[in-house]
Design a protein around this motif. Structure first.
Motif, PDB file in Angstrom:
ATOM      1  N   VAL A 132       0.869  -1.185   0.000  1.00 50.05           N
ATOM      2  CA  VAL A 132       0.000   0.000   0.000  1.00 50.05           C
ATOM      3  C   VAL A 132       0.901   1.229   0.000  1.00 50.05           C
ATOM      4  O   VAL A 132       1.642   1.460   0.960  1.00 50.05           O
ATOM      5  CB  VAL A 132      -0.919   0.039   1.251  1.00 50.05           C
ATOM      6  CG1 VAL A 132      -1.675   1.366   1.333  1.00 50.05           C
ATOM      7  CG2 VAL A 132      -1.900  -1.127   1.250  1.00 50.05           C
ATOM      8  N   ASP A 133       0.876   1.965  -1.077  1.00 51.19           N
ATOM      9  CA  ASP A 133       1.755   3.141  -1.160  1.00 51.19           C
ATOM     10  C   ASP A 133       1.104   4.219  -2.015  1.00 51.19           C
ATOM     11  O   ASP A 133       0.239   3.935  -2.836  1.00 51.19           O
ATOM     12  CB  ASP A 133       3.074   2.807  -1.888  1.00 51.19           C
ATOM     13  CG  ASP A 133       3.685   1.502  -1.481  1.00 51.19           C
ATOM     14  OD1 ASP A 133       4.665   1.539  -0.736  1.00 51.19           O
ATOM     15  OD2 ASP A 133       3.202   0.425  -1.915  1.00 51.19           O
TER      16      ASP A 133
ATOM     17  N   LEU B 202      -0.220 -11.288  -4.824  1.00 48.81           N
ATOM     18  CA  LEU B 202       0.156  -9.969  -4.331  1.00 48.81           C
ATOM     19  C   LEU B 202      -0.970  -8.996  -4.638  1.00 48.81           C
ATOM     20  O   LEU B 202      -1.462  -8.938  -5.774  1.00 48.81           O
ATOM     21  CB  LEU B 202       1.446  -9.486  -5.017  1.00 48.81           C
ATOM     22  CG  LEU B 202       1.823  -8.012  -4.803  1.00 48.81           C
ATOM     23  CD1 LEU B 202       2.174  -7.722  -3.345  1.00 48.81           C
ATOM     24  CD2 LEU B 202       3.003  -7.614  -5.707  1.00 48.81           C
ATOM     25  N   VAL B 203      -1.374  -8.229  -3.618  1.00 51.25           N
ATOM     26  CA  VAL B 203      -2.288  -7.110  -3.832  1.00 51.25           C
ATOM     27  C   VAL B 203      -1.469  -5.837  -3.690  1.00 51.25           C
ATOM     28  O   VAL B 203      -0.839  -5.619  -2.653  1.00 51.25           O
ATOM     29  CB  VAL B 203      -3.448  -7.106  -2.805  1.00 51.25           C
ATOM     30  CG1 VAL B 203      -4.350  -5.889  -3.022  1.00 51.25           C
ATOM     31  CG2 VAL B 203      -4.239  -8.402  -2.886  1.00 51.25           C
ATOM     32  N   GLN B 204      -1.423  -5.051  -4.737  1.00 47.67           N
ATOM     33  CA  GLN B 204      -0.681  -3.784  -4.687  1.00 47.67           C
ATOM     34  C   GLN B 204      -1.656  -2.627  -4.889  1.00 47.67           C
ATOM     35  O   GLN B 204      -2.222  -2.465  -5.965  1.00 47.67           O
ATOM     36  CB  GLN B 204       0.412  -3.741  -5.755  1.00 47.67           C
ATOM     37  CG  GLN B 204       1.151  -2.403  -5.817  1.00 47.67           C
ATOM     38  CD  GLN B 204       1.926  -2.070  -4.538  1.00 47.67           C
ATOM     39  OE1 GLN B 204       2.752  -2.857  -4.090  1.00 47.67           O
ATOM     40  NE2 GLN B 204       1.633  -0.926  -3.923  1.00 47.67           N
ATOM     41  N   VAL B 205      -1.852  -1.859  -3.810  1.00 43.45           N
ATOM     42  CA  VAL B 205      -2.690  -0.667  -3.896  1.00 43.45           C
ATOM     43  C   VAL B 205      -1.764   0.534  -4.024  1.00 43.45           C
ATOM     44  O   VAL B 205      -0.868   0.722  -3.195  1.00 43.45           O
ATOM     45  CB  VAL B 205      -3.560  -0.505  -2.632  1.00 43.45           C
ATOM     46  CG1 VAL B 205      -4.506   0.687  -2.793  1.00 43.45           C
ATOM     47  CG2 VAL B 205      -4.351  -1.772  -2.356  1.00 43.45           C
TER      48      VAL B 205
ATOM     49  N   MET C  41       2.871  -7.934   4.918  1.00 45.39           N
ATOM     50  CA  MET C  41       2.840  -6.554   4.437  1.00 45.39           C
ATOM     51  C   MET C  41       4.231  -6.208   3.913  1.00 45.39           C
ATOM     52  O   MET C  41       5.224  -6.415   4.612  1.00 45.39           O
ATOM     53  CB  MET C  41       2.489  -5.651   5.636  1.00 45.39           C
ATOM     54  CG  MET C  41       2.378  -4.189   5.306  1.00 45.39           C
ATOM     55  SD  MET C  41       0.744  -3.845   4.622  1.00 45.39           S
ATOM     56  CE  MET C  41       1.190  -2.629   3.400  1.00 45.39           C
ATOM     57  N   LEU C  42       4.291  -5.710   2.674  1.00 45.19           N
ATOM     58  CA  LEU C  42       5.596  -5.438   2.057  1.00 45.19           C
ATOM     59  C   LEU C  42       5.849  -3.938   1.971  1.00 45.19           C
ATOM     60  O   LEU C  42       5.144  -3.228   1.244  1.00 45.19           O
ATOM     61  CB  LEU C  42       5.634  -6.028   0.652  1.00 45.19           C
ATOM     62  CG  LEU C  42       5.506  -7.549   0.544  1.00 45.19           C
ATOM     63  CD1 LEU C  42       5.489  -7.967  -0.925  1.00 45.19           C
ATOM     64  CD2 LEU C  42       6.665  -8.221   1.262  1.00 45.19           C
ATOM     65  N   ILE C  43       6.847  -3.465   2.681  1.00 42.35           N
ATOM     66  CA  ILE C  43       7.239  -2.056   2.603  1.00 42.35           C
ATOM     67  C   ILE C  43       8.714  -2.008   2.225  1.00 42.35           C
ATOM     68  O   ILE C  43       9.580  -2.376   3.022  1.00 42.35           O
ATOM     69  CB  ILE C  43       6.961  -1.341   3.933  1.00 42.35           C
ATOM     70  CG1 ILE C  43       5.436  -1.309   4.153  1.00 42.35           C
ATOM     71  CG2 ILE C  43       7.532   0.079   3.920  1.00 42.35           C
ATOM     72  CD1 ILE C  43       5.012  -0.871   5.505  1.00 42.35           C
TER      73      ILE C  43
ATOM     74  N   VAL D 279       2.288   3.649   6.759  1.00 40.56           N
ATOM     75  CA  VAL D 279       1.613   2.397   6.416  1.00 40.56           C
ATOM     76  C   VAL D 279       2.111   1.266   7.325  1.00 40.56           C
ATOM     77  O   VAL D 279       1.324   0.442   7.802  1.00 40.56           O
ATOM     78  CB  VAL D 279       1.818   2.060   4.919  1.00 40.56           C
ATOM     79  CG1 VAL D 279       1.341   0.650   4.606  1.00 40.56           C
ATOM     80  CG2 VAL D 279       1.090   3.072   4.033  1.00 40.56           C
ATOM     81  N   ALA D 280       3.409   1.254   7.614  1.00 40.39           N
ATOM     82  CA  ALA D 280       3.977   0.224   8.489  1.00 40.39           C
ATOM     83  C   ALA D 280       3.271   0.250   9.849  1.00 40.39           C
ATOM     84  O   ALA D 280       2.867  -0.790  10.389  1.00 40.39           O
ATOM     85  CB  ALA D 280       5.477   0.450   8.669  1.00 40.39           C
TER      86      ALA D 280
END
Ligand code: ADQ
Length: 489
Positions: A287-288, A319-322, A381-383, A393-394
């Motif tokens: 989410v970015d 993968l869900v990328q918003v 969660m990927l940051i 977001v983290a």
């Protein structure tokens, strides 16, 4: 000339930010109204603003004439006008085409144009003047972020009685990088108009202090010493003073985000999301804002390789990328958007199945409830930011996970890494390292997940945004209250 407004309209606490905390709503008949946009900063400041008849100076986000000042939730909002040209030169140009990439380690090439800089000076002056007109005697003024670095000095010249604080939401770069800025001295002087400077990380404060030293100023224990100027005894004599610089890591409204995660309708939505994704074993989530600093392409590369090597296999893993649309009129953003689209398309072409894409890509903003449901639905969660002041977001992911499950892969180049060492910390440039972290995070035992998540939640609840704001304001008020130096040098 400084007192154009009624004294009773002038505020004791004034926040100055590029944007007002409002969104424009245009009705079908064409009339415009302004809806408060709830963000962490406003909600943290709301109580103290209401107690202190607080004001907020900023741009509405719409170019052209500024509306008259208005009230929203007990805060006096004072719009500053930006013309279309100002938006191009001050905002898209100098702020987002020069300062943003420069302050984020030159991930993208900054462009320096003199007409951008001239616009930056003009617009900063406009903000300073509006603020001077609307601040009560001895008011505390809190200037926010890299778009307004000249405001502290301009404001001090107009209103020496004010107490001035500044917070930088993005990194402050090492001097070797900062030195590229053709107007580096002007920016330092602008910031040094404040009594208290706040940064996200101790390293950012230190980079600033070092930049001051390299420009001939003496620093001692987090303070910059400004000698008396000009010579003592002359007509416009300024006594010597100290400017303090320190780290104040920003946070989120942890309780309200935790409350979202506990809502039954949002938990139901999280289960529904997993069903809609085809009940995969592993849901990865990004989410970015769609910004090159966030390392979205690095993340996609790591995931693509894991799919290629069948370490993770769609449709069992998705993968869900918003990605929120952002600054799409700036050239670099347009290019990155195309690169992300091509990469997502390639991954889905290679690893998707009918009705089962491997990457679900949403180039859309989501409301708070949907974001919370996505956080709850995600196993990992990927940051992977290449550089990030903090990365909220983290913290939001952690605050949502009252179930103490889920795993966080977090870039060591995000400010949040300092506070969340129980995350799987990665160097996003090291693709093998990111892959290994994703695999470990996806295979985490519930027990180990709980151990890590519990520790991270403790931190995020102890240091929430209200605590950030009150700590900063307390320190800023005391910095300004220090007696002036009695014997100028
Ligand atoms: P940002 O670069 O915008 O902020 P971040 O701190 O992650 O980055 O904040 C983004 C906010 O936008 C979060 O609250 C998130 O929930 C929201 N958001 C992201 N994608 C969204 C989407 N698709 N839909 C809806 N909401 C979305 C800058 C700095 C950061 C610093 C903050 C605060 O770059 O480093 O943490 O300011 O100081």
């Amino acid at each position: 000339s400084q007192q154009q407004t009624e004294p009773d309209h002038r505020s004791d606490l004034v926040v100055v930010a590029n944007r007002l905390p409002v969104d424009r709503k245009v009705a079908p008949d064409g009339t415009t109204t302004w809806k408060p946009s709830p963000g962490g900063l406003v909600s943290a400041l709301e109580p103290v603003m209401q107690r202190n008849s607080g004001a907020w100076v900023g741009w509405t986000g719409a170019p052209g004439d500024a509306p008259e000042p208005f009230e929203a939730r007990g805060i006096h909002l004072i719009p500053v006008e930006l013309s279309k040209k100002d938006v191009e030169d001050f905002y898209e140009g100098m702020s987002n085409g020069a300062l943003w990439p420069l302050y984020h380690d030159v991930i993208a090439q900054p462009q320096f144009h003199r007409h951008w800089w001239e616009s930056y000076v003009r617009v900063n002056r406009r903000f300073a003047e509006k603020t001077a007109e609307n601040s009560a005697e001895n008011a505390l003024v809190w200037v926010q972020d890299y778009q307004l670095q000249l405001v502290p000095q301009m404001l001090r010249a107009l209103r020496p009685d004010l107490r001035i604080a500044f917070f930088n939401h993005i990194p402050f770069p090492p001097y070797e990088i900062f030195a590229q800025l053709p107007w580096r001295r002007q920016v330092l002087d602008g910031l040094l108009g404040a009594d208290q400077l706040g940064f996200q990380r101790p390293a950012d404060a230190n980079n600033f202090l070092r930049a001051c030293r390299r420009n001939g100023l003496a620093t001692r224990r987090g303070m910059v010493h400004l000698p008396a100027e000009p010579r003592f005894g002359s007509a416009d004599h300024h006594p010597s003073r100290e400017v303090r610089a320190a780290a104040f890591p920003i946070s989120i409204d942890s309780e309200s985000i935790d409350a979202l995660g506990r809502r039954p309708d949002i938990q139901e939505r999280a289960r529904e999301i997993r069903r809609e994704l085809g009940d995969p074993k592993v849901v990865l989530l990004g989410v970015d804002r769609l910004d090159y600093t966030k390392g979205i392409l690095h993340r996609l590369k790591a995931v693509e390789e894991l799919f290629a090597e069948e370490v993770l296999s769609p449709p069992d893993a998705v993968l869900v990328q918003v990605a929120t649309p952002s600054r799409d009129r700036v050239e670099e953003y347009e290019k990155m958007k195309r690169d992300v689209e091509v990469t997502v398309g390639r991954i889905n072409g290679d690893y998707g199945q009918l009705g089962h894409p491997a990457v679900h890509y949403l180039h859309q903003s989501q409301d708070r409830e949907e974001l919370a449901a996505l956080y709850l639905a995600a196993d990992v969660m990927l940051i992977t930011a290449l550089r990030d002041g903090m990365n909220l977001v983290a913290k939001e992911y952690v605050a949502t996970r009252h179930d103490e499950q889920g795993a966080l892969v977090l870039s060591e180049f995000a400010g949040a890494a300092i506070e969340l060492p129980q995350a799987f910390l990665v160097n996003p440039h090291d693709i093998d390292g990111v892959k290994a972290a994703i695999v470990r995070a996806a295979g985490l035992s519930p027990r180990e997940a709980t151990r890590r998540m519990r520790a991270m939640r403790r931190r995020v609840f102890e240091f929430d945004v209200a605590r950030w704001a009150s700590t900063f304001l307390k320190v800023a008020a005391s910095a300004a209250a220090e007696p002036p130096q009695s014997s100028p040098g």
